[in-house]
Design a protein around this motif. Structure first.
Motif, PDB file in Angstrom:
ATOM      1  N   ALA A  23     -52.585  56.564  52.570  1.00 34.47           N
ATOM      2  CA  ALA A  23     -51.820  56.288  53.780  1.00 34.47           C
ATOM      3  C   ALA A  23     -50.425  56.881  53.648  1.00 34.47           C
ATOM      4  CB  ALA A  23     -51.731  54.791  54.019  1.00 34.47           C
ATOM      5  N   ALA A  24     -50.028  57.660  54.641  1.00 37.10           N
ATOM      6  CA  ALA A  24     -48.711  58.287  54.643  1.00 37.10           C
ATOM      7  C   ALA A  24     -47.738  57.478  55.485  1.00 37.10           C
ATOM      8  CB  ALA A  24     -48.812  59.706  55.190  1.00 37.10           C
ATOM      9  N   SER A  25     -46.468  57.557  55.101  1.00 36.56           N
ATOM     10  CA  SER A  25     -45.432  56.774  55.776  1.00 36.56           C
ATOM     11  C   SER A  25     -44.986  57.389  57.098  1.00 36.56           C
ATOM     12  CB  SER A  25     -44.206  56.628  54.864  1.00 36.56           C
ATOM     13  OG  SER A  25     -43.687  57.910  54.550  1.00 36.56           O
ATOM     14  N   GLU A  26     -45.446  58.608  57.350  1.00 35.97           N
ATOM     15  CA  GLU A  26     -45.085  59.273  58.592  1.00 35.97           C
ATOM     16  C   GLU A  26     -46.222  60.193  59.003  1.00 35.97           C
ATOM     17  OE1 GLU A  26     -41.575  60.992  56.700  1.00 35.97           O
ATOM     18  OE2 GLU A  26     -42.393  62.975  57.156  1.00 35.97           O
ATOM     19  N   SER A  27     -46.068  60.830  60.116  1.00 36.38           N
ATOM     20  CA  SER A  27     -47.118  61.697  60.633  1.00 36.38           C
ATOM     21  C   SER A  27     -47.471  62.795  59.638  1.00 36.38           C
ATOM     22  CB  SER A  27     -46.671  62.331  61.950  1.00 36.38           C
ATOM     23  OG  SER A  27     -47.617  63.294  62.377  1.00 36.38           O
ATOM     24  N   ILE A  28     -48.768  63.013  59.462  1.00 31.52           N
ATOM     25  CA  ILE A  28     -49.220  64.082  58.568  1.00 31.52           C
ATOM     26  C   ILE A  28     -49.608  65.327  59.349  1.00 31.52           C
ATOM     27  CG2 ILE A  28     -50.006  62.437  56.832  1.00 31.52           C
ATOM     28  CD1 ILE A  28     -52.887  63.063  57.731  1.00 31.52           C
ATOM     29  N   PHE A  29     -49.410  65.278  60.641  1.00 31.15           N
ATOM     30  CA  PHE A  29     -49.857  66.387  61.494  1.00 31.15           C
ATOM     31  C   PHE A  29     -49.265  67.721  61.047  1.00 31.15           C
ATOM     32  CE2 PHE A  29     -51.613  68.375  65.122  1.00 31.15           C
ATOM     33  CZ  PHE A  29     -50.660  69.243  65.624  1.00 31.15           C
ATOM     34  N   ILE A  31     -47.984  68.408  58.024  1.00 33.58           N
ATOM     35  CA  ILE A  31     -48.023  68.651  56.584  1.00 33.58           C
ATOM     36  C   ILE A  31     -49.044  69.749  56.298  1.00 33.58           C
ATOM     37  CG2 ILE A  31     -48.587  67.669  54.342  1.00 33.58           C
ATOM     38  CD1 ILE A  31     -47.440  65.047  55.305  1.00 33.58           C
ATOM     39  N   ASN A  32     -48.600  70.778  55.607  1.00 36.83           N
ATOM     40  CA  ASN A  32     -49.419  71.963  55.399  1.00 36.83           C
ATOM     41  C   ASN A  32     -50.689  71.673  54.612  1.00 36.83           C
ATOM     42  OD1 ASN A  32     -47.445  73.430  56.712  1.00 36.83           O
ATOM     43  ND2 ASN A  32     -46.447  74.072  54.828  1.00 36.83           N
ATOM     44  N   SER A  33     -50.555  70.879  53.575  1.00 42.26           N
ATOM     45  CA  SER A  33     -51.687  70.650  52.691  1.00 42.26           C
ATOM     46  C   SER A  33     -51.646  69.225  52.161  1.00 42.26           C
ATOM     47  CB  SER A  33     -51.624  71.630  51.515  1.00 42.26           C
ATOM     48  OG  SER A  33     -52.577  71.308  50.528  1.00 42.26           O
ATOM     49  N   MET A  34     -52.794  68.568  52.235  1.00 42.94           N
ATOM     50  CA  MET A  34     -52.908  67.248  51.627  1.00 42.94           C
ATOM     51  C   MET A  34     -54.130  67.265  50.722  1.00 42.94           C
ATOM     52  SD  MET A  34     -51.588  64.433  54.305  1.00 42.94           S
ATOM     53  CE  MET A  34     -51.269  63.388  52.897  1.00 42.94           C
ATOM     54  N   GLY A  35     -53.969  66.619  49.566  1.00 44.10           N
ATOM     55  CA  GLY A  35     -55.054  66.711  48.624  1.00 44.10           C
ATOM     56  C   GLY A  35     -55.159  65.539  47.684  1.00 44.10           C
ATOM     57  N   SER A  70     -61.243  64.401  53.829  1.00 45.33           N
ATOM     58  CA  SER A  70     -61.037  64.478  55.270  1.00 45.33           C
ATOM     59  C   SER A  70     -59.658  63.920  55.601  1.00 45.33           C
ATOM     60  CB  SER A  70     -62.120  63.698  56.027  1.00 45.33           C
ATOM     61  OG  SER A  70     -62.098  62.335  55.666  1.00 45.33           O
ATOM     62  N   ARG A  71     -59.156  64.280  56.768  1.00 49.90           N
ATOM     63  CA  ARG A  71     -57.860  63.772  57.194  1.00 49.90           C
ATOM     64  C   ARG A  71     -57.951  63.272  58.627  1.00 49.90           C
ATOM     65  NH1 ARG A  71     -53.733  68.671  56.577  1.00 49.90           N
ATOM     66  NH2 ARG A  71     -52.304  67.365  57.785  1.00 49.90           N
ATOM     67  N   ASP A  72     -57.301  62.155  58.877  1.00 51.39           N
ATOM     68  CA  ASP A  72     -57.234  61.582  60.217  1.00 51.39           C
ATOM     69  C   ASP A  72     -55.766  61.587  60.614  1.00 51.39           C
ATOM     70  OD1 ASP A  72     -57.129  59.985  62.496  1.00 51.39           O
ATOM     71  OD2 ASP A  72     -58.731  58.677  61.806  1.00 51.39           O
ATOM     72  N   ASN A  73     -55.379  62.587  61.370  1.00 49.40           N
ATOM     73  CA  ASN A  73     -53.977  62.728  61.737  1.00 49.40           C
ATOM     74  C   ASN A  73     -53.487  61.554  62.580  1.00 49.40           C
ATOM     75  OD1 ASN A  73     -53.779  65.148  60.370  1.00 49.40           O
ATOM     76  ND2 ASN A  73     -54.220  66.393  62.175  1.00 49.40           N
ATOM     77  N   ALA A  74     -54.374  60.970  63.372  1.00 48.41           N
ATOM     78  CA  ALA A  74     -53.979  59.854  64.232  1.00 48.41           C
ATOM     79  C   ALA A  74     -53.619  58.618  63.412  1.00 48.41           C
ATOM     80  CB  ALA A  74     -55.093  59.531  65.213  1.00 48.41           C
ATOM     81  N   TYR A  79     -58.673  60.835  53.315  1.00 47.86           N
ATOM     82  CA  TYR A  79     -59.733  60.122  52.613  1.00 47.86           C
ATOM     83  C   TYR A  79     -60.405  61.025  51.586  1.00 47.86           C
ATOM     84  CZ  TYR A  79     -59.284  57.141  56.736  1.00 47.86           C
ATOM     85  OH  TYR A  79     -58.795  56.333  57.743  1.00 47.86           O
ATOM     86  N   LEU A  80     -60.970  60.395  50.580  1.00 48.34           N
ATOM     87  CA  LEU A  80     -61.831  61.093  49.633  1.00 48.34           C
ATOM     88  C   LEU A  80     -63.098  60.252  49.477  1.00 48.34           C
ATOM     89  CD1 LEU A  80     -62.063  63.557  47.735  1.00 48.34           C
ATOM     90  CD2 LEU A  80     -61.328  62.026  45.881  1.00 48.34           C
TER      91      LEU A  80
END
Length: 115
Positions: A23-29, A31-35, A70-74, A79-80
């Motif tokens: 869980a991110a503290s702000e929008s991940i929309f 963010i270039n890369s999450m892993g 996977s990523r849920d921007n909303a 997730y992994l």
């Protein structure tokens, strides 16, 4: 920079599944890369899987076909999904967010695969 909090780790038997959440503290929309990375005792931290802003995925050969990122921007969450877990998957799993400005890490969540 963004703050990351992982959850979902635990003790599981070989062959079972777990789903980790970051869980991110702000929008991940934007963010270039999450892993996801992992570090086993006595070993270096290694890449598990990353997903870019356009949705391009890179998965380590050791988990390909078993783990899915996977990523849920909303929901500002990544997730992994880990299936068919093996004892060698035992490690602390870390979430990562990378932009041109920062490279942020979560505190990690322990995954132990053992009978």
């Amino acid at each position: 920079q963004v703050q990351l909090v992982e959850s979902g780790g635990g003790l599981v038997q070989p062959g079972r599944s777990l789903r980790l959440s970051c869980a991110a503290s702000e929008s991940i929309f934007r963010i270039n890369s999450m892993g996801w990375y992992r570090q086993a005792p006595g070993k270096q931290r290694e890449l598990v899987a990353v997903i870019t802003r356009p949705g391009i995925v890179n998965t380590a050969d050791s988990v390909k076909g078993r783990f899915t990122i996977s990523r849920d921007n909303a929901k500002n969450t990544v997730y992994l999904q880990m299936n068919s877990l093996k004892p060698e998957d035992t490690a602390v799993y870390y979430c990562n967010a990378r932009t041109s400005s920062y490279n942020a890490w979560g505190q990690g969540t322990q995954v132990t695969v053992s009978s």
